[in-house]
Design a protein around this motif. Structure first.
Motif, PDB file in Angstrom:
ATOM      1  N   GLY A 195      11.816  59.299  53.503  1.00  0.00           N
ATOM      2  CA  GLY A 195      11.240  57.998  53.816  1.00  0.00           C
ATOM      3  C   GLY A 195      11.803  56.874  52.974  1.00  0.00           C
ATOM      4  N   SER A 196      12.089  57.139  51.711  1.00  0.00           N
ATOM      5  CA  SER A 196      12.612  56.078  50.850  1.00  0.00           C
ATOM      6  C   SER A 196      14.007  55.629  51.264  1.00  0.00           C
ATOM      7  CB  SER A 196      12.637  56.555  49.398  1.00  0.00           C
ATOM      8  OG  SER A 196      13.541  57.645  49.243  1.00  0.00           O
ATOM      9  N   ALA A 197      14.741  56.492  51.963  1.00  0.00           N
ATOM     10  CA  ALA A 197      16.099  56.146  52.397  1.00  0.00           C
ATOM     11  C   ALA A 197      16.112  55.392  53.722  1.00  0.00           C
ATOM     12  CB  ALA A 197      16.939  57.413  52.525  1.00  0.00           C
ATOM     13  N   LEU A 198      14.939  55.022  54.228  1.00  0.00           N
ATOM     14  CA  LEU A 198      14.860  54.273  55.488  1.00  0.00           C
ATOM     15  C   LEU A 198      14.733  52.774  55.269  1.00  0.00           C
ATOM     16  CD1 LEU A 198      12.451  56.585  57.530  1.00  0.00           C
ATOM     17  CD2 LEU A 198      14.954  56.603  57.455  1.00  0.00           C
ATOM     18  N   TRP A 199      14.749  52.340  54.009  1.00  0.00           N
ATOM     19  CA  TRP A 199      14.552  50.935  53.697  1.00  0.00           C
ATOM     20  C   TRP A 199      15.720  50.411  52.865  1.00  0.00           C
ATOM     21  CZ3 TRP A 199      10.212  49.047  56.028  1.00  0.00           C
ATOM     22  CH2 TRP A 199       9.248  49.972  56.405  1.00  0.00           C
ATOM     23  N   VAL A 200      15.964  49.111  52.993  1.00  0.00           N
ATOM     24  CA  VAL A 200      17.001  48.446  52.203  1.00  0.00           C
ATOM     25  C   VAL A 200      16.334  47.410  51.327  1.00  0.00           C
ATOM     26  CG1 VAL A 200      19.120  47.090  52.252  1.00  0.00           C
ATOM     27  CG2 VAL A 200      18.713  48.800  54.002  1.00  0.00           C
ATOM     28  N   ALA A 201      16.419  47.577  50.019  1.00  0.00           N
ATOM     29  CA  ALA A 201      15.859  46.581  49.109  1.00  0.00           C
ATOM     30  C   ALA A 201      16.688  45.300  49.197  1.00  0.00           C
ATOM     31  CB  ALA A 201      15.860  47.116  47.677  1.00  0.00           C
ATOM     32  N   GLY A 213       3.435  61.189  26.271  1.00  0.00           N
ATOM     33  CA  GLY A 213       2.736  60.023  25.736  1.00  0.00           C
ATOM     34  C   GLY A 213       3.631  58.865  25.386  1.00  0.00           C
ATOM     35  N   HIS A 214       4.901  58.902  25.792  1.00  0.00           N
ATOM     36  CA  HIS A 214       5.815  57.810  25.466  1.00  0.00           C
ATOM     37  C   HIS A 214       5.766  56.686  26.497  1.00  0.00           C
ATOM     38  CE1 HIS A 214       7.395  60.187  22.219  1.00  0.00           C
ATOM     39  NE2 HIS A 214       7.802  61.148  23.034  1.00  0.00           N
ATOM     40  N   LEU A 215       5.225  56.939  27.678  1.00  0.00           N
ATOM     41  CA  LEU A 215       5.089  55.932  28.724  1.00  0.00           C
ATOM     42  C   LEU A 215       3.656  55.950  29.243  1.00  0.00           C
ATOM     43  CD1 LEU A 215       8.371  56.352  30.837  1.00  0.00           C
ATOM     44  CD2 LEU A 215       7.801  54.472  29.285  1.00  0.00           C
ATOM     45  N   PRO A 216       3.168  54.818  29.724  1.00  0.00           N
ATOM     46  CA  PRO A 216       1.807  54.788  30.267  1.00  0.00           C
ATOM     47  C   PRO A 216       1.736  55.509  31.618  1.00  0.00           C
ATOM     48  CG  PRO A 216       2.872  52.671  30.581  1.00  0.00           C
ATOM     49  CD  PRO A 216       3.799  53.485  29.726  1.00  0.00           C
ATOM     50  N   GLY A 217       0.525  55.859  32.021  1.00  0.00           N
ATOM     51  CA  GLY A 217       0.335  56.567  33.283  1.00  0.00           C
ATOM     52  C   GLY A 217       0.738  55.760  34.497  1.00  0.00           C
ATOM     53  N   SER A 218       0.751  54.438  34.362  1.00  0.00           N
ATOM     54  CA  SER A 218       1.150  53.599  35.497  1.00  0.00           C
ATOM     55  C   SER A 218       2.614  53.811  35.884  1.00  0.00           C
ATOM     56  CB  SER A 218       0.916  52.118  35.157  1.00  0.00           C
ATOM     57  OG  SER A 218       1.656  51.745  33.998  1.00  0.00           O
ATOM     58  N   SER A 219       3.428  54.355  34.981  1.00  0.00           N
ATOM     59  CA  SER A 219       4.841  54.612  35.289  1.00  0.00           C
ATOM     60  C   SER A 219       5.006  55.676  36.373  1.00  0.00           C
ATOM     61  CB  SER A 219       5.585  55.044  34.023  1.00  0.00           C
ATOM     62  OG  SER A 219       5.511  54.060  33.027  1.00  0.00           O
ATOM     63  N   LEU A 220       3.951  56.455  36.603  1.00  0.00           N
ATOM     64  CA  LEU A 220       4.026  57.482  37.644  1.00  0.00           C
ATOM     65  C   LEU A 220       3.962  56.886  39.036  1.00  0.00           C
ATOM     66  CD1 LEU A 220       1.597  60.137  36.096  1.00  0.00           C
ATOM     67  CD2 LEU A 220       4.097  60.083  35.961  1.00  0.00           C
ATOM     68  N   HIS A 221       3.623  55.607  39.144  1.00  0.00           N
ATOM     69  CA  HIS A 221       3.428  54.985  40.453  1.00  0.00           C
ATOM     70  C   HIS A 221       4.373  53.793  40.657  1.00  0.00           C
ATOM     71  CE1 HIS A 221      -0.248  57.361  40.979  1.00  0.00           C
ATOM     72  NE2 HIS A 221      -0.511  57.084  39.698  1.00  0.00           N
ATOM     73  N   ARG A 222       5.503  53.780  40.002  1.00  0.00           N
ATOM     74  CA  ARG A 222       6.453  52.687  40.169  1.00  0.00           C
ATOM     75  C   ARG A 222       7.054  52.719  41.571  1.00  0.00           C
ATOM     76  NH1 ARG A 222      11.801  54.321  39.315  1.00  0.00           N
ATOM     77  NH2 ARG A 222      12.376  52.219  38.664  1.00  0.00           N
ATOM     78  N   LEU A 223       7.281  51.526  42.132  1.00  0.00           N
ATOM     79  CA  LEU A 223       7.821  51.438  43.487  1.00  0.00           C
ATOM     80  C   LEU A 223       9.319  51.708  43.453  1.00  0.00           C
ATOM     81  CD1 LEU A 223       6.706  50.790  46.314  1.00  0.00           C
ATOM     82  CD2 LEU A 223       7.460  48.430  45.973  1.00  0.00           C
ATOM     83  N   ASP A 224       9.747  52.723  44.184  1.00  0.00           N
ATOM     84  CA  ASP A 224      11.163  53.126  44.156  1.00  0.00           C
ATOM     85  C   ASP A 224      11.572  53.535  45.561  1.00  0.00           C
ATOM     86  OD1 ASP A 224      13.688  53.794  43.377  1.00  0.00           O
ATOM     87  OD2 ASP A 224      13.145  55.667  42.401  1.00  0.00           O
ATOM     88  N   TYR A 225      12.456  52.751  46.166  1.00  0.00           N
ATOM     89  CA  TYR A 225      12.924  53.055  47.523  1.00  0.00           C
ATOM     90  C   TYR A 225      14.283  52.385  47.726  1.00  0.00           C
ATOM     91  CZ  TYR A 225      11.590  48.259  48.668  1.00  0.00           C
ATOM     92  OH  TYR A 225      11.491  46.893  48.678  1.00  0.00           O
ATOM     93  N   GLY A 226      14.951  52.735  48.817  1.00  0.00           N
ATOM     94  CA  GLY A 226      16.224  52.100  49.166  1.00  0.00           C
ATOM     95  C   GLY A 226      17.378  53.087  49.282  1.00  0.00           C
ATOM     96  N   VAL A 227      18.505  52.568  49.743  1.00  0.00           N
ATOM     97  CA  VAL A 227      19.693  53.395  50.001  1.00  0.00           C
ATOM     98  C   VAL A 227      20.750  53.249  48.917  1.00  0.00           C
ATOM     99  CG1 VAL A 227      19.358  53.303  52.501  1.00  0.00           C
ATOM    100  CG2 VAL A 227      20.748  51.544  51.384  1.00  0.00           C
ATOM    101  N   SER A 228      20.436  52.533  47.850  1.00  0.00           N
ATOM    102  CA  SER A 228      21.484  52.175  46.889  1.00  0.00           C
ATOM    103  C   SER A 228      22.071  53.391  46.180  1.00  0.00           C
ATOM    104  CB  SER A 228      20.929  51.190  45.855  1.00  0.00           C
ATOM    105  OG  SER A 228      19.812  51.747  45.180  1.00  0.00           O
ATOM    106  N   PHE A 229      21.265  54.432  45.894  1.00  0.00           N
ATOM    107  CA  PHE A 229      21.811  55.618  45.237  1.00  0.00           C
ATOM    108  C   PHE A 229      22.821  56.316  46.151  1.00  0.00           C
ATOM    109  CE2 PHE A 229      17.853  56.379  42.353  1.00  0.00           C
ATOM    110  CZ  PHE A 229      18.192  55.242  41.637  1.00  0.00           C
ATOM    111  N   GLY A 230      22.499  56.440  47.417  1.00  0.00           N
ATOM    112  CA  GLY A 230      23.430  57.064  48.353  1.00  0.00           C
ATOM    113  C   GLY A 230      24.705  56.258  48.516  1.00  0.00           C
ATOM    114  N   VAL A 231      24.565  54.927  48.527  1.00  0.00           N
ATOM    115  CA  VAL A 231      25.751  54.071  48.642  1.00  0.00           C
ATOM    116  C   VAL A 231      26.634  54.212  47.412  1.00  0.00           C
ATOM    117  CG1 VAL A 231      26.537  51.681  48.820  1.00  0.00           C
ATOM    118  CG2 VAL A 231      24.595  52.453  50.182  1.00  0.00           C
ATOM    119  N   ALA A 232      26.032  54.243  46.223  1.00  0.00           N
ATOM    120  CA  ALA A 232      26.817  54.399  44.996  1.00  0.00           C
ATOM    121  C   ALA A 232      27.579  55.718  44.993  1.00  0.00           C
ATOM    122  CB  ALA A 232      25.895  54.315  43.774  1.00  0.00           C
TER     123      ALA A 232
END
Length: 263
Positions: free
Chosen positions: A116-122, A175-194
């Motif tokens: 699903g994340s590869a269906l969007w372009v940031a 404990g080095h990052l807060p729990g909110s880091s588990l829900h960061r928005l991450d999507y797009g085709v840029s990794f595949g393009v790279a």
């Protein structure tokens, strides 16, 4: 004195000439006054002059027959970009959040969010990575084929995603990052393009390969030094390295498609 026949003598009649037209076909023909000495000799046909390859800029773009993977994928990205641009913002946010490859979603449904994340372009279809998607994957697909291009793209997309998100999850557990880091928005085709850029560079001549890798690598390093989104920036560098690591394989695929004529 000039010799003349006596007036009382007449020239004897000429002997009849037989019809030898059928026999002349087998006799060598005499040359006329304007024929050269090599008449009748078959001259070697000159070798065809190789045609210069004309520039065909339309080959930079995907087509349904020559590059079906890139064409179909680009069409799908155009549709999702229209949705993100014109649909209700709340609906768009819910779709993007459900497609995000953050740690929380990867733990619950990894297959679904990786696709699903590869269906969007940031940034939409006019973003640099969207333009690179069309140009790079078209060039790569013309060289190694549709399924193999899809494999390179997915390899970079999946491995770079895991390489950036798994450390986030471990850092949260430590404990080095807060729990909110588990829900960061991450999507797009840029990794595949790279990854596609890295793989394509291995099939280009040196005078094109070095400028491509230098320019793209420098852009990624600048983004990383800006420190606006370090996880994504590291993911781009990792995906580029993954594409470079596929050089032995993609070169073998390319040689196989060329066949004996290209080897």
């Amino acid at each position: 004195m000039e010799r003349t026949a006596p007036p009382h003598e007449t020239a004897p009649p000429a002997p009849p000439v037989a019809d030898v037209s059928e026999l002349l076909d087998g006799m060598p023909r005499q040359r006329g006054p304007f024929e050269t000495a090599d008449a009748g000799v078959r001259k070697p046909v000159p070798a065809a002059v190789p045609r210069l390859r004309a520039l065909r800029p339309w080959r930079l773009l995907p087509t349904p027959t020559a590059t079906p993977f890139t064409f179909g994928y680009a069409t799908l990205l155009c549709l999702t970009s229209l949705i993100s641009a014109h649909a209700d913002p709340a609906l768009v946010h819910a779709l993007l959040q459900g497609s995000s490859t953050d740690v929380a979603h990867l733990v619950r449904s990894p297959e679904l969010v990786l696709i699903g994340s590869a269906l969007w372009v940031a940034g939409g279809v006019t973003s640099p990575f969207a333009i690179a998607f069309v140009l790079v994957l078209t060039a790569l697909e013309r060289r190694i084929g549709s399924l193999r291009t899809a494999g390179v793209f997915l390899l970079g997309h999946v491995l770079a995603t895991l390489a950036t998100e798994v450390p986030v999850g471990l850092a949260v557990l430590a404990g080095h990052l807060p729990g909110s880091s588990l829900h960061r928005l991450d999507y797009g085709v840029s990794f595949g393009v790279a990854a596609g850029i890295g793989a394509l560079a291995g099939l280009l001549p040196l005078w094109l390969r070095l400028p491509l890798l230098t320019a793209f690598g420098w852009m990624l390093l600048q983004d990383l030094l800006a420190f606006t989104d370090p996880m994504t920036n590291w993911g781009h560098l990792i995906a580029l390295a993954i594409g470079i690591a596929t050089w032995p394989v993609v070169r073998r695929w390319y040689a196989t498609r060329l066949g004996p004529a290209g080897g």
